[in-house]
Design a protein around this motif. Structure first.
Motif: not given
Length: 229
Positions: A128-137
């Motif tokens: 299992x892995x976890x990723x998170x980004x801020x990318x507001x179109x």
């Protein structure tokens, strides 16, 4: 071009106290054999969670779970030790792999609106892995923003030969969709667009298999899934 319009009114709708949700594909208590997914895309849930409520701890395995918060703030906790806020304009990808337990709680005094998306992986029983980004179109309209992809040049890596992109398109503007795979699915988050002379409004989606273009009939937001057969 082969195209099929999946209308918003054909989605499942469940309102259960703190949760108001629309299911593009069969999920939970709502089942329709006509809507079981599209390629490896299995779930698009359009959720509104009331203040100080949410999904308690529950398990998943062998699913790529993508969450996009459009309004408000969500608190995520999981058995991998992650404890994160997901704010509006942020995306989270949890690859459940061999198994993970998690909760998604709105611990604020305002409702939270989010999309929960499940994509079936092409690798089973991985770690299992976890990723998170801020990318507001909304910050850079009139272009596609790659959110997840199958290789290292994507902001988040998914265990599937698939790409997910998002865009905000201002009224009167056009945007090309250069398909790379057999299955393409554009879900309209907000507004109203035209694809191949078909009007596609918020909650609708268009399934298609060739290069095409979008014109915004009003300021609009959409998510594009470029998927293998």
């Amino acid at each position: 071009m082969n195209a099929y319009l999946h209308r918003s009114e054909n989605r499942g709708h469940v309102k259960a106290g703190w949760l108001n949700t629309y299911h593009s594909f069969s999920f939970g208590s709502w089942y329709n054999p006509k809507y079981m997914g599209f390629g490896p895309l299995r779930v698009i849930n359009d959720d509104t969670i009331a203040a100080n409520n949410g999904f308690g701890t529950h398990p998943h395995d062998n699913m790529e779970i993508l969450t996009y918060v459009t309004d408000g703030r969500l608190t995520h906790r999981d058995s991998m030790g992650n404890e994160e806020y997901i704010h509006a304009g942020e995306w989270q990808l949890m690859s459940a792999g061999t198994g993970v337990a998690h909760s998604e709680i709105n611990n604020t005094d305002e409702a939270v609106h989010l999309f929960q998306i499940w994509i079936q992986p092409n690798i089973r029983d991985a770690e299992p892995t976890y990723q998170q980004i801020k990318l507001n179109p909304h910050d850079e309209p009139n272009k596609w923003h790659l959110i997840v992809g199958p290789n290292d040049n994507a902001p988040m890596f998914i265990r599937q030969n698939a790409e997910v992109k998002a865009a905000v398109l201002e009224e009167g503007k056009t945007l090309d969709i250069a398909t790379t795979q057999k299955h393409n699915y554009v879900h309209v988050v907000k507004g109203q667009i035209m694809i191949e002379n078909q009007i596609v409004k918020a909650g609708d989606a268009l399934l298609f298999d060739e290069k095409t273009s979008i014109k915004a009939l009003e300021d609009s937001e959409m998510i594009w899934f470029d998927l293998p057969a």
